[in-house]
Design a protein around this motif. Sequence first.
Motif, PDB file in Angstrom:
ATOM      1  N   ASP A   1       0.854  -1.181   0.000  1.00  0.00           N
ATOM      2  CA  ASP A   1       0.000   0.000   0.000  1.00  0.00           C
ATOM      3  C   ASP A   1       0.896   1.239   0.000  1.00  0.00           C
ATOM      4  O   ASP A   1       1.550   1.550   0.999  1.00  0.00           O
ATOM      5  N   VAL A   2       0.936   1.935  -1.128  1.00  0.00           N
ATOM      6  CA  VAL A   2       1.829   3.084  -1.281  1.00  0.00           C
ATOM      7  C   VAL A   2       1.482   4.192  -0.290  1.00  0.00           C
ATOM      8  O   VAL A   2       2.371   4.814   0.307  1.00  0.00           O
ATOM      9  N   LYS A   3       0.181   4.444  -0.073  1.00  0.00           N
ATOM     10  CA  LYS A   3      -0.229   5.527   0.821  1.00  0.00           C
ATOM     11  C   LYS A   3       0.153   5.226   2.271  1.00  0.00           C
ATOM     12  O   LYS A   3       0.653   6.092   2.996  1.00  0.00           O
ATOM     13  N   GLN A   4      -0.090   4.008   2.701  1.00  0.00           N
ATOM     14  CA  GLN A   4       0.199   3.647   4.089  1.00  0.00           C
ATOM     15  C   GLN A   4       1.621   3.135   4.282  1.00  0.00           C
ATOM     16  O   GLN A   4       2.068   2.947   5.415  1.00  0.00           O
ATOM     17  N   GLN A   5       2.335   2.950   3.161  1.00  0.00           N
ATOM     18  CA  GLN A   5       3.698   2.422   3.217  1.00  0.00           C
ATOM     19  C   GLN A   5       3.736   1.139   4.057  1.00  0.00           C
ATOM     20  O   GLN A   5       4.561   0.975   4.962  1.00  0.00           O
ATOM     21  N   ALA A   6       2.825   0.216   3.727  1.00  0.00           N
ATOM     22  CA  ALA A   6       2.716  -1.019   4.501  1.00  0.00           C
ATOM     23  C   ALA A   6       2.316  -2.177   3.599  1.00  0.00           C
ATOM     24  O   ALA A   6       1.697  -1.985   2.545  1.00  0.00           O
ATOM     25  N   CYS A   7       2.671  -3.374   4.040  1.00  0.00           N
ATOM     26  CA  CYS A   7       2.299  -4.609   3.343  1.00  0.00           C
ATOM     27  C   CYS A   7       1.425  -5.425   4.274  1.00  0.00           C
ATOM     28  O   CYS A   7       1.928  -6.169   5.116  1.00  0.00           O
ATOM     29  N   THR A   8       0.138  -5.248   4.136  1.00  0.00           N
ATOM     30  CA  THR A   8      -0.778  -5.932   5.058  1.00  0.00           C
ATOM     31  C   THR A   8      -1.885  -6.693   4.344  1.00  0.00           C
ATOM     32  O   THR A   8      -2.524  -7.550   4.943  1.00  0.00           O
ATOM     33  N   LYS A   9      -2.111  -6.395   3.079  1.00  0.00           N
ATOM     34  CA  LYS A   9      -3.231  -6.995   2.359  1.00  0.00           C
ATOM     35  C   LYS A   9      -2.756  -8.218   1.584  1.00  0.00           C
ATOM     36  O   LYS A   9      -2.108  -8.109   0.550  1.00  0.00           O
ATOM     37  N   ILE A  10      -3.105  -9.390   2.091  1.00  0.00           N
ATOM     38  CA  ILE A  10      -2.725 -10.644   1.447  1.00  0.00           C
ATOM     39  C   ILE A  10      -3.903 -11.190   0.650  1.00  0.00           C
ATOM     40  O   ILE A  10      -5.028 -11.242   1.143  1.00  0.00           O
ATOM     41  N   ASP A  11      -3.629 -11.585  -0.581  1.00  0.00           N
ATOM     42  CA  ASP A  11      -4.631 -12.273  -1.384  1.00  0.00           C
ATOM     43  C   ASP A  11      -4.570 -13.742  -0.999  1.00  0.00           C
ATOM     44  O   ASP A  11      -3.559 -14.416  -1.229  1.00  0.00           O
ATOM     45  N   THR A  12      -5.632 -14.268  -0.422  1.00  0.00           N
ATOM     46  CA  THR A  12      -5.607 -15.598   0.197  1.00  0.00           C
ATOM     47  C   THR A  12      -6.019 -16.730  -0.739  1.00  0.00           C
ATOM     48  O   THR A  12      -6.099 -17.880  -0.308  1.00  0.00           O
ATOM     49  N   ILE A  13      -6.282 -16.437  -2.008  1.00  0.00           N
ATOM     50  CA  ILE A  13      -6.649 -17.523  -2.916  1.00  0.00           C
ATOM     51  C   ILE A  13      -5.466 -18.470  -3.092  1.00  0.00           C
ATOM     52  O   ILE A  13      -4.304 -18.081  -2.969  1.00  0.00           O
ATOM     53  N   GLN A  14      -5.776 -19.728  -3.378  1.00  0.00           N
ATOM     54  CA  GLN A  14      -4.751 -20.770  -3.447  1.00  0.00           C
ATOM     55  C   GLN A  14      -4.843 -21.512  -4.773  1.00  0.00           C
ATOM     56  O   GLN A  14      -5.893 -22.030  -5.130  1.00  0.00           O
ATOM     57  N   TRP A  15      -3.690 -21.566  -5.455  1.00  0.00           N
ATOM     58  CA  TRP A  15      -3.589 -22.260  -6.734  1.00  0.00           C
ATOM     59  C   TRP A  15      -2.662 -23.468  -6.593  1.00  0.00           C
ATOM     60  O   TRP A  15      -1.716 -23.451  -5.821  1.00  0.00           O
ATOM     61  N   SER A  16      -2.909 -24.463  -7.419  1.00  0.00           N
ATOM     62  CA  SER A  16      -2.160 -25.716  -7.304  1.00  0.00           C
ATOM     63  C   SER A  16      -0.673 -25.550  -7.594  1.00  0.00           C
ATOM     64  O   SER A  16       0.166 -26.191  -6.958  1.00  0.00           O
ATOM     65  N   TYR A  17      -0.323 -24.704  -8.566  1.00  0.00           N
ATOM     66  CA  TYR A  17       1.090 -24.618  -8.913  1.00  0.00           C
ATOM     67  C   TYR A  17       1.909 -23.909  -7.845  1.00  0.00           C
ATOM     68  O   TYR A  17       3.121 -24.101  -7.752  1.00  0.00           O
ATOM     69  N   ASN A  18       1.255 -23.075  -7.017  1.00  0.00           N
ATOM     70  CA  ASN A  18       1.989 -22.409  -5.948  1.00  0.00           C
ATOM     71  C   ASN A  18       2.486 -23.401  -4.902  1.00  0.00           C
ATOM     72  O   ASN A  18       3.662 -23.390  -4.518  1.00  0.00           O
ATOM     73  N   VAL A  19       1.598 -24.270  -4.426  1.00  0.00           N
ATOM     74  CA  VAL A  19       2.037 -25.254  -3.441  1.00  0.00           C
ATOM     75  C   VAL A  19       3.036 -26.211  -4.077  1.00  0.00           C
ATOM     76  O   VAL A  19       3.998 -26.644  -3.433  1.00  0.00           O
ATOM     77  N   GLY A  20       2.863 -26.508  -5.361  1.00  0.00           N
ATOM     78  CA  GLY A  20       3.773 -27.427  -6.038  1.00  0.00           C
ATOM     79  C   GLY A  20       5.188 -26.904  -6.163  1.00  0.00           C
ATOM     80  O   GLY A  20       6.157 -27.639  -5.925  1.00  0.00           O
ATOM     81  N   ILE A  21       5.327 -25.630  -6.523  1.00  0.00           N
ATOM     82  CA  ILE A  21       6.666 -25.103  -6.772  1.00  0.00           C
ATOM     83  C   ILE A  21       7.474 -24.996  -5.477  1.00  0.00           C
ATOM     84  O   ILE A  21       8.691 -25.207  -5.472  1.00  0.00           O
TER      85      ILE A  21
END
Length: 463
Positions: free
Chosen positions: A237-257
């Motif tokens: 978040d550029v305005k808040q200068q923070a990393c807090t928003k996680i996209d929680t969707i899960q794809w098969s290739y992510n766990v695989g890699i």
Amino acid sequence: MKLFNTSVIALTLGFFSDAALGIQINIKDDKSVKDAASVITYGLLKYYTGNHTGDTPGNLPDPYYWWEAGAMFGTLIDYWALTGDTSNNDAIMQAMVHQAAPKGDYMPENQTRTLGNDDQGFWALAAMSAAENVFPNPPKDKVQWLAATQAVFNEYVSRWNDQECGGGLRWQVFNFNVGWNYKNTISNGCFFNIAARLARYTGDKEYANWAGKIFDWVLKVGLITSKNEVLDGIDFDVKQQACTKIDTIQWSYNVGIYMHGAAAMYNLTNDDKWKTRVDGFLKQVQGKFLKDNVLYEQLCEPYKTCNNDQSSFKGYLARFLASTSRLAPHTATDIQKILSDSGVAAAAACSGPASAAFKGIDGTGCGFKWVPTGYDGTNGVGHQMNALSAVMYNLARNWKGPVTGNSGGNSKGDKTGGISEEDRLKARIKPITTADKAGAGILTAIILAMLGGFVFFLASDNF
């Protein structure tokens, strides 16, 4: 350029295929598996136009993006290693060498305006597979497989960003592209996977240290949870200068890699922490990405919402599972059962007719859904590649690879490879035309509209 002898394929097909039943296969018989894989591969290569006069070697036609072509050639390299079929080797060599040019780092000039770190990563994964499988080396005046992978690794190191989110790679390489402020899990997964495999192949501790650093960051920022769930990415978040928003969707290739990279690190170090991680990821696969023990893209497959990219993900999971079973042999029994059941189901889904959408042999077009059994009426590169992977990786039970530099690997490396920081900055500040801006704006609008609709769908009571 030779791509298969159609008459031989047709003759072979007659022995084991019935259009109503899909490609018939005895999953326990290597010859039957190879025959099925050969027919599916023939259909896959009918989508490829990069070897046609006037086309660009390595590119798939619209609507397929550049990264998926890299993934396809990685699959074809494994096909060669598992079956011994050399029919496609000239096309693979031409594509892999051409797309590595001009600097040997898989940043071809015609892709730089839209290049993501994950896009580049899938070509590097293919080059790493070529080194590990001892695929024939390119001509001496061209970049070598190991050197190309090292060049991508070095560029990833130069892009590691501690200022935002305390580390990690951004999704995009250049700041004028949509997604510059998003640190996605697959880009960092490519980095981790490549670092782990380079560490194993070369024995160089620097690569192992980076693999550990990347994995620790992904854990710390919350992209891998305490339950070994692998989430999609995190926004800065550029305005808040923070990393807090996680996209929680899960794809098969992510766990695989991440599972595959952890298996490479376990194979290298014999450290129980990596074994625990491998086992945790495998449990996630078993609990979330299987239906009736068959590979399954749980987020979009039930709702027929998978796009071209997402329609190819479960094939990469099959790849990562197969290699994990060799690197961490204690997983082999569970993984071989998954691959066996998936291979039978995938072959049964390959009964689609020849058409404008599928130009392979009539009755061998592969659908996307494998459960319930049968052809679902859809076709595409991802569909065909998924089926090939599910079928051919059953041959991993007798696979000798992946090798290392000390156990049969002969690819030449260059630890200093990769474009210079000066060249990278020049590429970044290259003037952007009005057409570029307009195209980027349209793409942004489309992506945001699709994402908004998909999020609404996920939030609905029907999910």
